[in-house]
Design a protein around this motif. Structure first.
Motif, PDB file in Angstrom:
ATOM      1  N   ARG A  33       0.939  -3.033   3.758  1.00 43.92           N
ATOM      2  CA  ARG A  33       0.932  -4.323   3.274  1.00 43.92           C
ATOM      3  C   ARG A  33      -0.193  -4.537   2.449  1.00 43.92           C
ATOM      4  NH1 ARG A  33      -0.435  -8.598   7.620  1.00 43.92           N
ATOM      5  NH2 ARG A  33      -1.651  -6.815   8.238  1.00 43.92           N
ATOM      6  N   ASN A  34      -1.415  -3.969   2.667  1.00 40.08           N
ATOM      7  CA  ASN A  34      -2.501  -3.896   1.662  1.00 40.08           C
ATOM      8  C   ASN A  34      -2.400  -3.550   0.544  1.00 40.08           C
ATOM      9  OD1 ASN A  34      -3.771  -4.956   3.856  1.00 40.08           O
ATOM     10  ND2 ASN A  34      -4.834  -3.274   4.471  1.00 40.08           N
ATOM     11  N   LEU A  50       1.131   1.068   8.393  1.00 38.38           N
ATOM     12  CA  LEU A  50       1.564  -0.271   8.407  1.00 38.38           C
ATOM     13  C   LEU A  50       0.611  -0.927   7.512  1.00 38.38           C
ATOM     14  CD1 LEU A  50       3.526  -1.066  11.612  1.00 38.38           C
ATOM     15  CD2 LEU A  50       4.692  -1.232   9.295  1.00 38.38           C
ATOM     16  N   ASP A  51      -0.458  -1.221   8.058  1.00 39.83           N
ATOM     17  CA  ASP A  51      -1.599  -1.968   7.343  1.00 39.83           C
ATOM     18  C   ASP A  51      -1.613  -1.795   5.937  1.00 39.83           C
ATOM     19  OD1 ASP A  51      -2.371  -3.549   9.153  1.00 39.83           O
ATOM     20  OD2 ASP A  51      -4.345  -2.353   9.834  1.00 39.83           O
ATOM     21  N   ALA A  52      -1.651  -0.318   5.699  1.00 38.62           N
ATOM     22  CA  ALA A  52      -1.883   0.376   4.372  1.00 38.62           C
ATOM     23  C   ALA A  52      -0.730  -0.139   3.422  1.00 38.62           C
ATOM     24  CB  ALA A  52      -2.173   1.830   4.489  1.00 38.62           C
ATOM     25  N   ASP A  80       2.321 -10.648  11.451  1.00 39.95           N
ATOM     26  CA  ASP A  80       1.947  -9.696  10.181  1.00 39.95           C
ATOM     27  C   ASP A  80       2.953  -9.967   8.964  1.00 39.95           C
ATOM     28  OD1 ASP A  80      -0.109  -9.012  11.674  1.00 39.95           O
ATOM     29  OD2 ASP A  80       0.457  -7.069  12.170  1.00 39.95           O
ATOM     30  N   GLN A 120      -1.853   4.739  16.706  1.00 41.13           N
ATOM     31  CA  GLN A 120      -2.792   4.192  15.758  1.00 41.13           C
ATOM     32  C   GLN A 120      -2.497   4.568  14.333  1.00 41.13           C
ATOM     33  OE1 GLN A 120      -4.993   1.831  16.625  1.00 41.13           O
ATOM     34  NE2 GLN A 120      -5.301   1.546  14.375  1.00 41.13           N
ATOM     35  N   LEU A 153       0.209   2.458  13.135  1.00 45.66           N
ATOM     36  CA  LEU A 153      -0.333   1.143  12.745  1.00 45.66           C
ATOM     37  C   LEU A 153      -1.184   1.135  11.527  1.00 45.66           C
ATOM     38  CD1 LEU A 153      -1.279  -0.130  16.423  1.00 45.66           C
ATOM     39  CD2 LEU A 153       0.806  -0.675  14.972  1.00 45.66           C
ATOM     40  N   ASP A 154      -2.058   2.161  11.358  1.00 43.53           N
ATOM     41  CA  ASP A 154      -2.815   2.098  10.018  1.00 43.53           C
ATOM     42  C   ASP A 154      -1.924   2.184   8.722  1.00 43.53           C
ATOM     43  OD1 ASP A 154      -4.922   2.190  11.478  1.00 43.53           O
ATOM     44  OD2 ASP A 154      -5.459   4.284  11.624  1.00 43.53           O
ATOM     45  N   LYS A 164      -0.694   5.838   5.480  1.00 41.71           N
ATOM     46  CA  LYS A 164      -1.907   5.231   5.048  1.00 41.71           C
ATOM     47  C   LYS A 164      -2.120   6.026   3.681  1.00 41.71           C
ATOM     48  CE  LYS A 164      -6.370   5.002   6.843  1.00 41.71           C
ATOM     49  NZ  LYS A 164      -7.577   5.500   7.545  1.00 41.71           N
ATOM     50  N   MET A 214       4.132  -9.238  17.159  1.00 41.83           N
ATOM     51  CA  MET A 214       3.516  -8.520  15.976  1.00 41.83           C
ATOM     52  C   MET A 214       4.214  -8.726  14.542  1.00 41.83           C
ATOM     53  SD  MET A 214       2.464  -4.474  15.137  1.00 41.83           S
ATOM     54  CE  MET A 214       3.938  -3.946  14.373  1.00 41.83           C
TER      55      MET A 214
END
Ligand code: SAM
Ligand code: SF4
Length: 333
Positions: A154-155, A150-152, A186, A144, A147-148, A108, A182
């Motif tokens: 992608r973003n 992974l989100d970061a 995603d 978590q 997952l955060d 992240k 998932m």
């Protein structure tokens, strides 16, 4: 892309284009299939190759035809200033692709710097989406954070993110479809890797491997899958497209159907030992050559000699199989 004729061809005619570099044997997780729960004896930091030494090896192998690098560990993001190393390696003439395998715990905060430094592709290890199962297998309660991460990733704009899940019998069955859903939602390719005998606890048994064909059968109960031709010529995974056009998956059948005939990779441990196979019994000490003042030509010749006798394949399925003395975190997966 630099045009170089390959100079790293082994005795079986396989051309080596891929170097996996472990930057540390340390990790903040204690995955059951990789590390012991506690009392890990880590390498002394003075034994780790410095960034300059890693760049030197990469410069030498790039002239031998290697153009793809993967950073791994241990947990590579535990090495201080990894973006700094990536920047240095991106500038090496002939290196076209730098990837990293990570548990994503620190991703992240570092995703943007890693992308800016020149990291092209990410593989994130994630075995379970059920928080309790995650804790059981990784011995850490931090789904978590992954997952955060992974989100970061992608973003900030990483285009290629794959999820690696180790396939363990009586564990992974409940997670397959969760991970698949998932991945489809995603945009991550999920890849299942058969559990290999590289766990520090030495509990591996063939019966504990959930085999690739069983995973495919399970997914096919819900989705039509179309095999992608020749995927093994590009990487270790047999890949399949979902027939509805929404994503793909990969299966790495390292135990049931090894991809050794197509292997195009070598590895370097964090303490500078060249391994021509994940399961090598012998290593070549590049750190010693570097620190004793050998020339680039001498280092290149030593690497070529080691590659010449690269193992034809691993012997997991044979009676005379012997586990490597290093566990996965100390080799670099
Ligand atoms: N710490 C990072 C991570 O977990 O992504 C990088 C190092 S880890 C050793 C690299 C990969 O090896 C991970 O995808 C992990 O799941 C896989 N791995 C570790 N032990 C394994 C085993 N015994 N069998 C199959 N894959 C394994
Ligand atoms: Fe750490 Fe990766 Fe090994 Fe898990 S698989 S213990 S995250 S090095």
């Amino acid at each position: 892309m630099t045009n170089r004729s390959p100079k790293l061809v082994d005795g079986m005619g396989r051309t080596i284009v891929n170097l996996r570099i472990s930057v540390t044997d340390r990790c903040n997780f204690r995955c059951t299939y990789c590390m012991p729960a506690d009392n890990v004896a880590f390498m002394d930091r003075s034994n780790l190759l410095t960034f300059e030494e890693i760049r030197r090896v990469v410069t030498v192998v790039s002239k031998l035809g290697i153009n793809r690098i993967r950073l791994t560990g241990g947990e590579p993001l535990m090495r201080k200033d990894l973006p700094g190393l990536i920047k240095m390696l991106s500038a090496v003439d002939g290196i076209d692709d730098i990837a990293m395998t990570t548990n994503a715990y620190f991703l992240k905060d570092q995703a943007q710097d890693l992308l800016d430094a020149g990291l092209k592709r990410l593989n994130v290890s994630l075995d379970a989406l059920d928080p309790e199962k995650f804790r059981d297998v990784n011995r850490r309660d931090c789904l978590q954070a992954v997952l955060d991460g992974l989100d970061a990733a992608r973003n900030v704009g990483f285009k290629s993110i794959k999820i690696n899940a180790v396939a363990v019998r009586n564990f992974s069955e409940t997670e397959i479809m969760r991970l698949i859903e998932m991945g489809r939602a995603d945009g991550f390719e999920v890849r299942f890797i058969e559990f290999m005998p590289l766990d520090a606890d030495k509990v591996w048994e063939r019966d504990k491997v959930l085999f690739g064909h069983e995973i495919i059968e399970r997914i096919r109960e819900k989705y039509e899958l179309i095999p992608i031709d020749n995927s093994l010529e590009i990487g270790p995974a047999s890949e399949y497209n979902f027939a509805d056009g929404k994503g793909k998956i990969g299966i790495i059948t390292a135990v049931s159907n090894p991809f050794c005939d197509h292997c195009n990779r070598i590895r370097m441990t964090a303490d500078g030992k060249l391994r021509t196979c994940l399961f090598s019994a012998d290593e070549t000490n590049l750190k010693e050559l570097i620190r004793s003042g050998e020339t680039d030509a001498a280092i290149a010749a030593t690497i070529q000699q080691a590659v010449q006798v690269k193992e034809p394949g691993h012997k997991i399925n044979l009676k005379d199989f012997e586990r490597p003395t290093r566990a996965m975190h100390a080799i670099g997966g």
